[in-house]
Design a protein around this motif. Structure first.
Motif, PDB file in Angstrom:
ATOM      1  N   ALA A  66      30.027  59.937  28.116  1.00 23.96           N
ATOM      2  CA  ALA A  66      29.813  58.321  27.854  1.00 23.96           C
ATOM      3  C   ALA A  66      29.577  58.045  26.105  1.00 23.96           C
ATOM      4  CB  ALA A  66      28.522  57.649  28.638  1.00 23.96           C
ATOM      5  N   TYR A  67      30.365  57.257  26.063  1.00 15.37           N
ATOM      6  CA  TYR A  67      30.147  56.491  24.528  1.00 15.37           C
ATOM      7  C   TYR A  67      30.092  54.827  23.852  1.00 15.37           C
ATOM      8  CZ  TYR A  67      31.487  54.741  20.144  1.00 15.37           C
ATOM      9  OH  TYR A  67      31.710  54.286  18.701  1.00 15.37           O
ATOM     10  N   SER A  68      28.208  54.789  23.647  1.00 17.40           N
ATOM     11  CA  SER A  68      28.207  53.784  22.719  1.00 17.40           C
ATOM     12  C   SER A  68      27.950  53.429  21.061  1.00 17.40           C
ATOM     13  CB  SER A  68      26.616  53.397  23.325  1.00 17.40           C
ATOM     14  OG  SER A  68      25.805  54.894  22.967  1.00 17.40           O
ATOM     15  N   PRO A  69      28.566  52.602  20.831  1.00 20.30           N
ATOM     16  CA  PRO A  69      28.544  52.632  19.246  1.00 20.30           C
ATOM     17  C   PRO A  69      26.965  52.651  19.029  1.00 20.30           C
ATOM     18  CG  PRO A  69      29.420  51.150  20.385  1.00 20.30           C
ATOM     19  CD  PRO A  69      28.871  51.546  22.014  1.00 20.30           C
ATOM     20  N   TYR A  70      27.334  53.556  17.672  1.00 21.47           N
ATOM     21  CA  TYR A  70      25.930  53.583  16.623  1.00 21.47           C
ATOM     22  C   TYR A  70      25.282  52.183  16.016  1.00 21.47           C
ATOM     23  CZ  TYR A  70      23.411  56.904  13.386  1.00 21.47           C
ATOM     24  OH  TYR A  70      21.727  57.145  12.983  1.00 21.47           O
ATOM     25  N   PRO A  71      24.310  52.192  16.238  1.00 16.18           N
ATOM     26  CA  PRO A  71      23.631  51.094  15.818  1.00 16.18           C
ATOM     27  C   PRO A  71      23.770  51.024  14.156  1.00 16.18           C
ATOM     28  CG  PRO A  71      21.445  52.363  16.809  1.00 16.18           C
ATOM     29  CD  PRO A  71      23.087  53.180  16.920  1.00 16.18           C
ATOM     30  N   ASP A  72      24.090  49.875  13.957  1.00 15.16           N
ATOM     31  CA  ASP A  72      24.584  48.864  12.740  1.00 15.16           C
ATOM     32  C   ASP A  72      26.368  49.691  12.762  1.00 15.16           C
ATOM     33  OD1 ASP A  72      22.667  47.668  12.408  1.00 15.16           O
ATOM     34  OD2 ASP A  72      21.648  49.290  11.658  1.00 15.16           O
ATOM     35  N   SER A 118      27.920  58.257  15.032  1.00 10.94           N
ATOM     36  CA  SER A 118      26.518  58.360  14.235  1.00 10.94           C
ATOM     37  C   SER A 118      27.003  58.665  12.716  1.00 10.94           C
ATOM     38  CB  SER A 118      27.298  60.606  14.335  1.00 10.94           C
ATOM     39  OG  SER A 118      26.318  60.432  15.414  1.00 10.94           O
ATOM     40  N   ALA A 119      26.619  57.552  12.646  1.00  9.56           N
ATOM     41  CA  ALA A 119      27.236  56.889  10.988  1.00  9.56           C
ATOM     42  C   ALA A 119      26.800  54.868  11.154  1.00  9.56           C
ATOM     43  CB  ALA A 119      27.952  57.955  10.165  1.00  9.56           C
ATOM     44  N   THR A 120      25.997  55.326  10.300  1.00 15.65           N
ATOM     45  CA  THR A 120      26.415  53.028  10.060  1.00 15.65           C
ATOM     46  C   THR A 120      27.341  53.188   9.506  1.00 15.65           C
ATOM     47  OG1 THR A 120      25.006  53.327   7.950  1.00 15.65           O
ATOM     48  CG2 THR A 120      23.644  52.936   9.508  1.00 15.65           C
ATOM     49  N   ARG A 121      27.516  51.727   9.132  1.00 17.85           N
ATOM     50  CA  ARG A 121      28.815  50.850   8.590  1.00 17.85           C
ATOM     51  C   ARG A 121      28.782  51.341   7.119  1.00 17.85           C
ATOM     52  NH1 ARG A 121      31.343  45.682  10.648  1.00 17.85           N
ATOM     53  NH2 ARG A 121      31.346  46.522  13.230  1.00 17.85           N
ATOM     54  N   VAL A 122      27.681  51.721   6.444  1.00 18.95           N
ATOM     55  CA  VAL A 122      27.514  51.709   4.704  1.00 18.95           C
ATOM     56  C   VAL A 122      27.841  52.748   4.429  1.00 18.95           C
ATOM     57  CG1 VAL A 122      25.166  51.129   3.093  1.00 18.95           C
ATOM     58  CG2 VAL A 122      25.290  49.608   5.054  1.00 18.95           C
ATOM     59  N   GLU A 123      27.150  53.842   5.307  1.00 17.62           N
ATOM     60  CA  GLU A 123      27.439  55.264   5.201  1.00 17.62           C
ATOM     61  C   GLU A 123      28.843  55.648   5.645  1.00 17.62           C
ATOM     62  OE1 GLU A 123      22.727  57.053   6.986  1.00 17.62           O
ATOM     63  OE2 GLU A 123      25.285  56.951   8.535  1.00 17.62           O
ATOM     64  N   VAL A 124      29.376  54.720   6.398  1.00 21.18           N
ATOM     65  CA  VAL A 124      30.835  54.894   6.700  1.00 21.18           C
ATOM     66  C   VAL A 124      32.125  54.935   5.051  1.00 21.18           C
ATOM     67  CG1 VAL A 124      33.318  54.780   8.241  1.00 21.18           C
ATOM     68  CG2 VAL A 124      31.797  55.446   8.719  1.00 21.18           C
ATOM     69  N   ASP A 125      31.510  53.209   4.888  1.00 23.79           N
ATOM     70  CA  ASP A 125      32.064  52.557   3.836  1.00 23.79           C
ATOM     71  C   ASP A 125      31.838  54.170   2.607  1.00 23.79           C
ATOM     72  OD1 ASP A 125      32.352  50.309   5.332  1.00 23.79           O
ATOM     73  OD2 ASP A 125      31.127  49.327   4.343  1.00 23.79           O
ATOM     74  N   ALA A 126      30.766  54.132   2.182  1.00 27.52           N
ATOM     75  CA  ALA A 126      30.534  55.103   0.996  1.00 27.52           C
ATOM     76  C   ALA A 126      31.838  56.293   0.921  1.00 27.52           C
ATOM     77  CB  ALA A 126      29.190  55.898   1.215  1.00 27.52           C
ATOM     78  N   VAL A 127      31.574  56.884   2.386  1.00 23.83           N
ATOM     79  CA  VAL A 127      32.696  57.717   2.261  1.00 23.83           C
ATOM     80  C   VAL A 127      33.731  57.635   2.227  1.00 23.83           C
ATOM     81  CG1 VAL A 127      33.919  59.736   4.695  1.00 23.83           C
ATOM     82  CG2 VAL A 127      30.938  59.195   4.839  1.00 23.83           C
ATOM     83  N   LEU A 128      34.469  56.034   2.235  1.00 29.61           N
ATOM     84  CA  LEU A 128      35.930  55.536   2.399  1.00 29.61           C
ATOM     85  C   LEU A 128      35.823  55.792   0.904  1.00 29.61           C
ATOM     86  CD1 LEU A 128      35.618  53.010   5.110  1.00 29.61           C
ATOM     87  CD2 LEU A 128      37.688  55.091   4.641  1.00 29.61           C
ATOM     88  N   ARG A 129      34.912  55.000   0.180  1.00 33.39           N
ATOM     89  CA  ARG A 129      35.000  54.641  -1.201  1.00 33.39           C
ATOM     90  C   ARG A 129      35.145  56.001  -2.116  1.00 33.39           C
ATOM     91  NH1 ARG A 129      31.456  50.200  -0.276  1.00 33.39           N
ATOM     92  NH2 ARG A 129      29.514  51.931  -0.809  1.00 33.39           N
ATOM     93  N   ASP A 130      34.273  57.319  -1.825  1.00 37.20           N
ATOM     94  CA  ASP A 130      34.676  58.993  -2.140  1.00 37.20           C
ATOM     95  C   ASP A 130      35.753  59.471  -2.120  1.00 37.20           C
ATOM     96  OD1 ASP A 130      31.765  58.820  -2.746  1.00 37.20           O
ATOM     97  OD2 ASP A 130      31.355  60.260  -1.219  1.00 37.20           O
ATOM     98  N   TYR A 131      36.659  58.981  -0.886  1.00 38.50           N
ATOM     99  CA  TYR A 131      37.992  59.549  -0.853  1.00 38.50           C
ATOM    100  C   TYR A 131      38.313  59.199  -1.681  1.00 38.50           C
ATOM    101  CZ  TYR A 131      37.279  62.123   3.348  1.00 38.50           C
ATOM    102  OH  TYR A 131      37.470  63.320   4.219  1.00 38.50           O
ATOM    103  N   TRP A 132      38.613  57.693  -1.897  1.00 39.91           N
ATOM    104  CA  TRP A 132      39.663  57.075  -2.620  1.00 39.91           C
ATOM    105  C   TRP A 132      39.264  57.137  -4.025  1.00 39.91           C
ATOM    106  CZ3 TRP A 132      43.491  53.850  -1.083  1.00 39.91           C
ATOM    107  CH2 TRP A 132      44.310  52.654  -2.880  1.00 39.91           C
ATOM    108  N   SER A 133      37.875  57.221  -4.443  1.00 37.45           N
ATOM    109  CA  SER A 133      37.334  57.775  -5.944  1.00 37.45           C
ATOM    110  C   SER A 133      38.855  59.776  -6.061  1.00 37.45           C
ATOM    111  CB  SER A 133      35.939  58.085  -6.675  1.00 37.45           C
ATOM    112  OG  SER A 133      35.791  56.911  -5.476  1.00 37.45           O
ATOM    113  N   ALA A 134      38.145  60.109  -5.107  1.00 33.17           N
ATOM    114  CA  ALA A 134      39.095  61.395  -4.997  1.00 33.17           C
ATOM    115  C   ALA A 134      40.470  61.254  -5.215  1.00 33.17           C
ATOM    116  CB  ALA A 134      38.594  62.519  -4.196  1.00 33.17           C
ATOM    117  N   GLY A 135      40.443  60.512  -5.005  1.00 34.77           N
ATOM    118  CA  GLY A 135      42.089  59.947  -4.923  1.00 34.77           C
ATOM    119  C   GLY A 135      43.233  60.715  -3.576  1.00 34.77           C
ATOM    120  N   VAL A 136      42.346  60.171  -2.362  1.00 37.68           N
ATOM    121  CA  VAL A 136      42.800  60.409  -1.054  1.00 37.68           C
ATOM    122  C   VAL A 136      43.268  58.052  -0.720  1.00 37.68           C
ATOM    123  CG1 VAL A 136      42.734  61.103   1.057  1.00 37.68           C
ATOM    124  CG2 VAL A 136      41.726  61.794  -0.846  1.00 37.68           C
TER     125      VAL A 136
END
Ligand code: FAD
Length: 309
Positions: A130-136, A95-113
């Motif tokens: 049944a699983y289907s990948p989220y668009p983008d 339920s998230a685009t790559r752009v959204e997930v990448d933003a979460v990853l950057r936030d983690y890195w900035s928080a010292g994770v």
């Protein structure tokens, strides 16, 4: 009286086991992000009690469909800020685009994770659907591992399944998938929970036979509520033998005995694995310290001097 089936053929000298265990066993602990203030207090009580055991890392789960995104972030960031622990954040593709997930990853890195547990995640309807990948979005965990490593040099752990993931056609597909996740930059597999030590040991053999040298850490889930445990097992394709269900039979209204049985059963499972050379364990704590502390104590894992009061 005949020996219980789960103990048949099991010969180990307890003192020797404890001796071998002392100083050699590494542990890690998994928590989930609390929903209420009261649950937050319970989580922090557990973290404070488990911190002196000097775990390799502690991790915080990510709710299905990203529903706990902010709470997971807050919890991990607080662990980084207020404890000596190496905190890992779980993250999924759901339920998230790559752009959204990448933003979460950057936030983690900035928080010292510096450590991510990269997962596909269960379908928004829950495990077993049944699983289907989220668009983008990132389609599978291996794609997320690559994405995380492209954002920053995170340490990345991934999931493995002693009873095989229900979506894998066969064991070759299962092991190929683990290899893809490692090739994408993951450094270890952390296993789903399991009941039968042989399930984990066979997985370890399969991994070794595929020429994979990365560590595979068994995930230990002490039973706190058998019906809940059974539900999670059914949804995730985890095999629960009749002898194990029998241990908890009739104990629904007797939480004290149930907890003692749960601690004994998990300690026994860990001891069997130690006898086979396993030295690392990941505990699903369910945000409570008592069972995990008791099992660690049996395994010889005690408070480290720097933390001892
Ligand atoms: P993947 O490794 O992507 O594999 C999932 C399935 O897809 C496998 O059967 C695999 O063989 C297959 N597959 C992989 N690539 C492809 C492809 N290209 N084409 C077709 N099939 C493919 N869930 C959460 O929501 N939040 C959490 O915090 C969380 N923490 C977990 C922690 C651990 C240690 C474990 C073991 C599980 C956790 N889960 C969590 C559950 C996990 O999200 C589910 O088990 C999910 O169904 C699979 O995730 P995965 O990362 O193993 O997926």
């Amino acid at each position: 009286m005949s020996v219980a089936p789960h103990l048949q053929g099991y010969i180990a000298d307890a003192a020797d086991r404890a001796g071998r265990a002392r100083g050699r066993i590494n542990v890690s602990f998994e928590f989930f992000p609390p929903k209420t203030e009261k649950l937050e207090e319970q989580l922090w009580e557990a973290i404070r009690k488990l911190e002196p055991l000097a775990p390799r890392f502690v991790s915080v789960t990510y709710g299905a469909g990203g529903t706990t995104r902010d709470r997971t972030h807050r919890t991990v960031a607080r662990i980084v800020k207020e404890t000596s622990l190496n905190a890992a954040a779980h993250l999924t593709c759901v339920s998230a685009t790559r752009v959204e997930v990448d933003a979460v990853l950057r936030d983690y890195w900035s928080a010292g994770v510096r450590h991510i547990v990269a997962l596909r995640g269960d379908p928004p309807g829950g495990a077993g659907g049944a699983y289907s990948p989220y668009p983008d979005g990132y389609a599978y965990a291996a794609d997320l591992v690559s994405g995380a490593r492209a954002v920053a040099p995170f340490e990345v752990s991934v999931a493995v399944y002693p009873d095989r993931h229900p979506d894998s056609a066969d064991w070759d597909a299962e092991i190929d998938n683990f290899k893809r996740k490692l090739d994408a930059g993951a450094t270890r597999g952390v296993s789903n929970f399991f009941v039968d030590s042989d399930s984990f040991l066979r997985l370890r053999d399969r991994v070794a036979a595929a020429g994979i040298a990365a560590p595979v850490v068994p995930g230990i889930m002490p039973v706190s509520n058998f019906n809940g445990f059974r539900k999670m097992a059914d949804a995730g394709g985890v095999s629960v033998p009749a002898w194990f269900a029998g241990l908890f039979d009739g104990l629904d209204g007797d939480p004290d005995t149930r907890r003692l049985v749960a601690a004994a059963a998990s300690a026994e499972l860990c001891a069997r694995l130690i006898a086979e050379g396993v030295e690392d364990f990941h505990f699903y704590t369910l945000n409570r310290a008592d069972l995990t502390l008791a099992i660690c104590r049996v395994l010889g894992v005690r408070a480290q001097e720097t933390h001892a009061s």
